[in-house]
Design an enzyme around this catalytic site. Structure first.
Site, PDB file in Angstrom:
ATOM      1  N   ALA A 134      -5.475  -6.689 -12.190  1.00  0.00           N
ATOM      2  CA  ALA A 134      -6.909  -6.997 -12.114  1.00  0.00           C
ATOM      3  C   ALA A 134      -7.108  -8.481 -11.835  1.00  0.00           C
ATOM      4  O   ALA A 134      -7.224  -9.298 -12.766  1.00  0.00           O
ATOM      5  CB  ALA A 134      -7.591  -6.570 -13.405  1.00  0.00           C
ATOM      6  N   LEU A 135      -7.149  -8.820 -10.551  1.00  0.00           N
ATOM      7  CA  LEU A 135      -7.286 -10.222 -10.138  1.00  0.00           C
ATOM      8  C   LEU A 135      -8.654 -10.476  -9.507  1.00  0.00           C
ATOM      9  O   LEU A 135      -9.371 -11.391  -9.889  1.00  0.00           O
ATOM     10  CB  LEU A 135      -6.160 -10.558  -9.140  1.00  0.00           C
ATOM     11  CG  LEU A 135      -6.124 -11.972  -8.573  1.00  0.00           C
ATOM     12  CD1 LEU A 135      -5.764 -12.986  -9.665  1.00  0.00           C
ATOM     13  CD2 LEU A 135      -5.074 -12.082  -7.450  1.00  0.00           C
ATOM     14  N   SER A 142     -10.302 -13.807  -2.036  1.00  0.00           N
ATOM     15  CA  SER A 142      -9.307 -14.584  -1.284  1.00  0.00           C
ATOM     16  C   SER A 142      -8.898 -15.836  -2.041  1.00  0.00           C
ATOM     17  O   SER A 142      -7.787 -16.330  -1.875  1.00  0.00           O
ATOM     18  CB  SER A 142      -9.877 -14.973   0.085  1.00  0.00           C
ATOM     19  OG  SER A 142      -9.932 -13.840   0.908  1.00  0.00           O
ATOM     20  N   ARG A 250       4.097  -8.814  -1.516  1.00  0.00           N
ATOM     21  CA  ARG A 250       3.474  -8.807  -0.179  1.00  0.00           C
ATOM     22  C   ARG A 250       4.376  -8.195   0.891  1.00  0.00           C
ATOM     23  O   ARG A 250       3.897  -7.504   1.778  1.00  0.00           O
ATOM     24  CB  ARG A 250       3.053 -10.213   0.223  1.00  0.00           C
ATOM     25  CG  ARG A 250       1.678 -10.540  -0.274  1.00  0.00           C
ATOM     26  CD  ARG A 250       1.159 -11.845   0.254  1.00  0.00           C
ATOM     27  NE  ARG A 250      -0.143 -12.107  -0.332  1.00  0.00           N
ATOM     28  CZ  ARG A 250      -0.552 -13.301  -0.775  1.00  0.00           C
ATOM     29  NH1 ARG A 250       0.238 -14.356  -0.676  1.00  0.00           N
ATOM     30  NH2 ARG A 250      -1.753 -13.440  -1.296  1.00  0.00           N
ATOM     31  N   ARG A 275       3.263  18.288  24.934  1.00  0.00           N
ATOM     32  CA  ARG A 275       2.051  18.357  25.759  1.00  0.00           C
ATOM     33  C   ARG A 275       2.405  18.095  27.224  1.00  0.00           C
ATOM     34  O   ARG A 275       3.072  17.108  27.540  1.00  0.00           O
ATOM     35  CB  ARG A 275       1.072  17.288  25.256  1.00  0.00           C
ATOM     36  CG  ARG A 275      -0.118  17.065  26.132  1.00  0.00           C
ATOM     37  CD  ARG A 275      -1.248  18.019  25.772  1.00  0.00           C
ATOM     38  NE  ARG A 275      -2.490  17.566  26.373  1.00  0.00           N
ATOM     39  CZ  ARG A 275      -3.076  18.180  27.389  1.00  0.00           C
ATOM     40  NH1 ARG A 275      -2.551  19.264  27.927  1.00  0.00           N
ATOM     41  NH2 ARG A 275      -4.213  17.708  27.864  1.00  0.00           N
ATOM     42  N   GLN A 344      -4.564   7.745  20.435  1.00  0.00           N
ATOM     43  CA  GLN A 344      -4.872   7.828  21.869  1.00  0.00           C
ATOM     44  C   GLN A 344      -3.970   8.852  22.560  1.00  0.00           C
ATOM     45  O   GLN A 344      -4.434   9.673  23.356  1.00  0.00           O
ATOM     46  CB  GLN A 344      -4.683   6.429  22.505  1.00  0.00           C
ATOM     47  CG  GLN A 344      -5.270   6.283  23.884  1.00  0.00           C
ATOM     48  CD  GLN A 344      -6.804   6.343  23.872  1.00  0.00           C
ATOM     49  OE1 GLN A 344      -7.430   6.196  22.827  1.00  0.00           O
ATOM     50  NE2 GLN A 344      -7.386   6.593  25.023  1.00  0.00           N
ATOM     51  N   GLU A 371      -4.157  -7.591  -1.207  1.00  0.00           N
ATOM     52  CA  GLU A 371      -3.079  -8.567  -1.487  1.00  0.00           C
ATOM     53  C   GLU A 371      -3.078  -9.717  -0.482  1.00  0.00           C
ATOM     54  O   GLU A 371      -2.018 -10.199  -0.061  1.00  0.00           O
ATOM     55  CB  GLU A 371      -1.720  -7.871  -1.574  1.00  0.00           C
ATOM     56  CG  GLU A 371      -1.619  -7.076  -2.862  1.00  0.00           C
ATOM     57  CD  GLU A 371      -0.271  -6.466  -3.092  1.00  0.00           C
ATOM     58  OE1 GLU A 371       0.738  -7.168  -2.904  1.00  0.00           O
ATOM     59  OE2 GLU A 371      -0.227  -5.279  -3.470  1.00  0.00           O
ATOM     60  N   GLU A 375      -6.202 -13.068   7.470  1.00  0.00           N
ATOM     61  CA  GLU A 375      -6.610 -14.472   7.655  1.00  0.00           C
ATOM     62  C   GLU A 375      -5.930 -15.364   6.607  1.00  0.00           C
ATOM     63  O   GLU A 375      -5.475 -16.473   6.919  1.00  0.00           O
ATOM     64  CB  GLU A 375      -8.141 -14.579   7.547  1.00  0.00           C
ATOM     65  CG  GLU A 375      -8.907 -13.948   8.706  1.00  0.00           C
ATOM     66  CD  GLU A 375      -8.941 -12.406   8.667  1.00  0.00           C
ATOM     67  OE1 GLU A 375      -8.565 -11.803   7.637  1.00  0.00           O
ATOM     68  OE2 GLU A 375      -9.341 -11.811   9.687  1.00  0.00           O
TER      69      GLU A 375
HETATM   70  N1  COS Z   1       5.318 -19.098  -7.392  1.00  0.00           N
HETATM   71  C1  COS Z   1       4.986 -20.007  -8.336  1.00  0.00           C
HETATM   72  N2  COS Z   1       4.022 -20.944  -8.139  1.00  0.00           N
HETATM   73  C2  COS Z   1       3.365 -20.942  -6.978  1.00  0.00           C
HETATM   74  C3  COS Z   1       3.652 -20.008  -5.948  1.00  0.00           C
HETATM   75  C4  COS Z   1       4.672 -19.061  -6.200  1.00  0.00           C
HETATM   76  N3  COS Z   1       5.013 -18.158  -5.304  1.00  0.00           N
HETATM   77  N4  COS Z   1       2.834 -20.259  -4.905  1.00  0.00           N
HETATM   78  C5  COS Z   1       2.068 -21.320  -5.249  1.00  0.00           C
HETATM   79  N5  COS Z   1       2.398 -21.712  -6.502  1.00  0.00           N
HETATM   80  C6  COS Z   1       1.824 -22.833  -7.227  1.00  0.00           C
HETATM   81  C7  COS Z   1       1.977 -24.127  -6.452  1.00  0.00           C
HETATM   82  O1  COS Z   1       3.204 -24.772  -6.696  1.00  0.00           O
HETATM   83  C8  COS Z   1       0.838 -24.950  -6.975  1.00  0.00           C
HETATM   84  O2  COS Z   1       1.207 -25.516  -8.216  1.00  0.00           O
HETATM   85  P1  COS Z   1       0.961 -27.111  -8.494  1.00  0.00           P
HETATM   86  O3  COS Z   1      -0.526 -27.311  -8.382  1.00  0.00           O
HETATM   87  O4  COS Z   1       1.503 -27.307  -9.868  1.00  0.00           O
HETATM   88  O5  COS Z   1       1.716 -27.814  -7.405  1.00  0.00           O
HETATM   89  C9  COS Z   1      -0.247 -23.923  -7.252  1.00  0.00           C
HETATM   90  O6  COS Z   1       0.415 -22.658  -7.380  1.00  0.00           O
HETATM   91  C10 COS Z   1      -1.240 -23.854  -6.120  1.00  0.00           C
HETATM   92  O7  COS Z   1      -0.509 -23.616  -4.916  1.00  0.00           O
HETATM   93  P2  COS Z   1      -1.153 -23.882  -3.491  1.00  0.00           P
HETATM   94  O8  COS Z   1      -1.761 -25.278  -3.474  1.00  0.00           O
HETATM   95  O9  COS Z   1      -0.164 -23.543  -2.442  1.00  0.00           O
HETATM   96  O10 COS Z   1      -2.307 -22.832  -3.547  1.00  0.00           O
HETATM   97  P3  COS Z   1      -3.583 -22.774  -2.701  1.00  0.00           P
HETATM   98  O11 COS Z   1      -4.746 -23.048  -3.587  1.00  0.00           O
HETATM   99  O12 COS Z   1      -3.436 -23.555  -1.441  1.00  0.00           O
HETATM  100  O13 COS Z   1      -3.509 -21.201  -2.397  1.00  0.00           O
HETATM  101  C11 COS Z   1      -3.907 -19.264  -1.124  1.00  0.00           C
HETATM  102  C12 COS Z   1      -4.315 -20.703  -1.441  1.00  0.00           C
HETATM  103  C13 COS Z   1      -4.779 -18.827   0.017  1.00  0.00           C
HETATM  104  C14 COS Z   1      -2.454 -19.212  -0.715  1.00  0.00           C
HETATM  105  C15 COS Z   1      -4.056 -18.384  -2.369  1.00  0.00           C
HETATM  106  O14 COS Z   1      -5.319 -18.602  -2.932  1.00  0.00           O
HETATM  107  C16 COS Z   1      -3.903 -16.919  -2.046  1.00  0.00           C
HETATM  108  O15 COS Z   1      -2.791 -16.407  -1.906  1.00  0.00           O
HETATM  109  N6  COS Z   1      -5.033 -16.202  -1.914  1.00  0.00           N
HETATM  110  C17 COS Z   1      -5.047 -14.765  -1.689  1.00  0.00           C
HETATM  111  C18 COS Z   1      -5.112 -14.065  -2.985  1.00  0.00           C
HETATM  112  C19 COS Z   1      -5.042 -12.591  -2.800  1.00  0.00           C
HETATM  113  O16 COS Z   1      -4.046 -12.080  -2.318  1.00  0.00           O
HETATM  114  N7  COS Z   1      -6.114 -11.910  -3.198  1.00  0.00           N
HETATM  115  C20 COS Z   1      -6.168 -10.497  -3.137  1.00  0.00           C
HETATM  116  C21 COS Z   1      -6.237  -9.974  -4.511  1.00  0.00           C
HETATM  117  S1  COS Z   1      -4.864  -9.065  -4.989  1.00  0.00           S
HETATM  118  S2  COS Z   1      -5.291  -7.293  -4.307  1.00  0.00           S
END
Ligand code: COS
Length: 394
Positions: A134-135, A142, A250, A275, A344, A371, A375
């Site tokens: 539940a995210l 996003s 993912r 066919r 198709q 997930e 984009e």
């Molecule tokens: N494992 C552990 N830590 C992670 C990580 C991973 N795989 N990926 C990122 N982090 C950490 C980073 O190290 C960073 O920590 P610090 O601030 O201590 O350096 C923090 O998390 C933030 O990382 P980042 O700056 O890369 O994140 P962003 O805010 O740029 O992330 C995206 C943006 C778009 C990548 C993120 O918000 C995302 O994945 N969004 C989509 C979410 C999603 O899938 N939603 C659908 C719901 S689930 S059905």
């Protein structure tokens, strides 16, 4: 029968090949009986519960959790992907049931205390417990850092207030891993708690019907109290736990898309051989062959990206945000196109309700959204690529 030659690729060991072979036999025997119930809105929840029970009985859910309840010390991403690909090729809802057991419990599998793992994971593996992740919220999908659901510490409890939406397994889950704010604004104020479905103050406020039926809904938390030891990891770890979980799962969304695409190609190969147009099989027409070539090529390219990502995670344990994003993006977008080509080439039959390619046409659509949308995957790939370049020129 789908092309199985990819199992000879160096990404796999014999245990992966044995797993894929055994699951193929089980799926072909077991899943056709579920097809009718799986595709109808009013029976899909019960069908999902039954599928979880059957997947448990077959031993497949032991791949969705780590040892000692499961089979690998940490989640083996190649196994997750092979299982999702195989199940999706047979029945989308079977893939969904498997995937949600893994995703819904992954924060506990990966970051839970021994007591939390003991409490949840045996039940996930034997199918007596059903998980959910539940995210997302109405205003935060996003970018989870925007979420506003609160978990307020009160003595030895947390009190949750807020809403979650697009939650798979809402209404049938026994446990939800819930992301909520425990502190400051932004990513650093988020935490994760395990909330049982019968926690007072938690309700499934709405079931959401979608183009390919799945149990999906909206949750409301109103002064929902859970013990303080429901917190997974430490306060503030939530965003990282979410990202690490998505990093692992993912590629497996890409694998499900790959399974759908392989099924679409199989159905199409049968159809174009049967066919005839103007006395010649459709398969002998060059325009058909051009489409078949594009379908086969894009399927192999997606498989390479998926199993590259999975192998990298399994062999190094490192973050694979870029590789997983590439795998999900390419596989889900290509599957949409492959399935469209399949429709198709089936002509009118391709749009008949309930025909295999018509079902696939509806099944694939949400994978380009959940997930992380396509984009978002592009943003992850671009950010990582720019970062790598900056690192290499610094
Ligand atoms: N494992 C552990 N830590 C992670 C990580 C991973 N795989 N990926 C990122 N982090 C950490 C980073 O190290 C960073 O920590 P610090 O601030 O201590 O350096 C923090 O998390 C933030 O990382 P980042 O700056 O890369 O994140 P962003 O805010 O740029 O992330 C995206 C943006 C778009 C990548 C993120 O918000 C995302 O994945 N969004 C989509 C979410 C999603 O899938 N939603 C659908 C719901 S689930 S059905």
């Amino acid at each position: 029968m789908a092309d199985r030659s990819f199992l000879d690729w160096p990404f796999f060991s014999d245990r992966h090949r044995d797993l894929a072979d055994a699951l193929e036999i089980w799926a072909a025997d077991t899943l056709p009986a579920f097809a009718a119930r799986a595709h109808a809105e009013n029976t899909v929840a019960d069908a999902t519960r039954d599928l979880v029970a059957h997947l448990a009985k077959g031993g497949w859910l032991r791949h969705a959790v780590p040892t000692p309840y499961g089979l690998s010390q940490s989640l083996d991403v190649r196994s997750l992907c092979l299982i999702r690909e195989t199940l999706a090729r047979h029945l989308g809802l079977a893939d969904f049931a498997f995937a949600m057991q893994g995703l819904g419990s992954a924060p506990v599998s990966m970051f839970g205390s021994p007591a939390q793992r003991d409490a949840l994971l045996p039940g996930i593996a034997d199918g007596t417990k059903i998980g959910a992740f539940a995210l997302s919220e109405p205003g935060a999908g996003s970018n989870p850092a925007d979420m506003i659901t609160w978990a307020q510490r009160d003595g030895d409890q947390y009190i949750l207030n807020g809403e979650k939406t697009w939650i798979s397994n809402a209404g049938i889950a026994t446990h939800y891993t819930v992301f909520a704010r425990t502190g400051e604004d932004g990513a650093k104020g988020l935490s994760v708690l395990v909330v049982p479905a019968d926690a007072p103050g938690l309700t499934v406020a709405q079931k959401i019907a979608v183009i390919a039926p799945h149990p999906l809904g909206r949750l409301v938390f109103k002064d929902c109290r859970v013990p303080a030891d429901s917190l997974v990891g430490a306060e503030g770890d939530g965003f990282k736990i979410a990202m690490a979980t998505l990093d692992t799962f993912r590629s497996s969304v890409g694998a499900a898309a790959l399974g759908f695409a392989r099924r679409a190609l199989d159905e199409t190969l049968n159809r174009v051989n049967e066919r005839h147009i103007g006395g010649t099989p459709l398969a002998d027409h060059q325009m058909t062959q051009s489409r078949i070539a594009d379908m086969a090529l894009s399927i192999d390219a997606a498989a390479l990206l998926i199993y590259r990502a999975a192998w990298t995670k399994d062999s190094s344990g490192a973050r694979i945000s870029r590789e997983a994003a590439m795998a999900k993006l390419h596989a889900t977008e290509m599957a949409q196109q492959v399935i469209d080509s399949a429709v198709q080439l089936h002509g009118g039959l391709g749009v008949v309700s309930g025909s295999p390619v018509e079902v696939l046409y509806r099944e694939i659509r949400s994978l380009r959204i959940y997930e992380g949308t396509s984009e978002i995957q592009k943003l992850i790939i671009a950010q990582q690529t720019l970062r790598n370049h900056a690192g290499s020129t610094a």
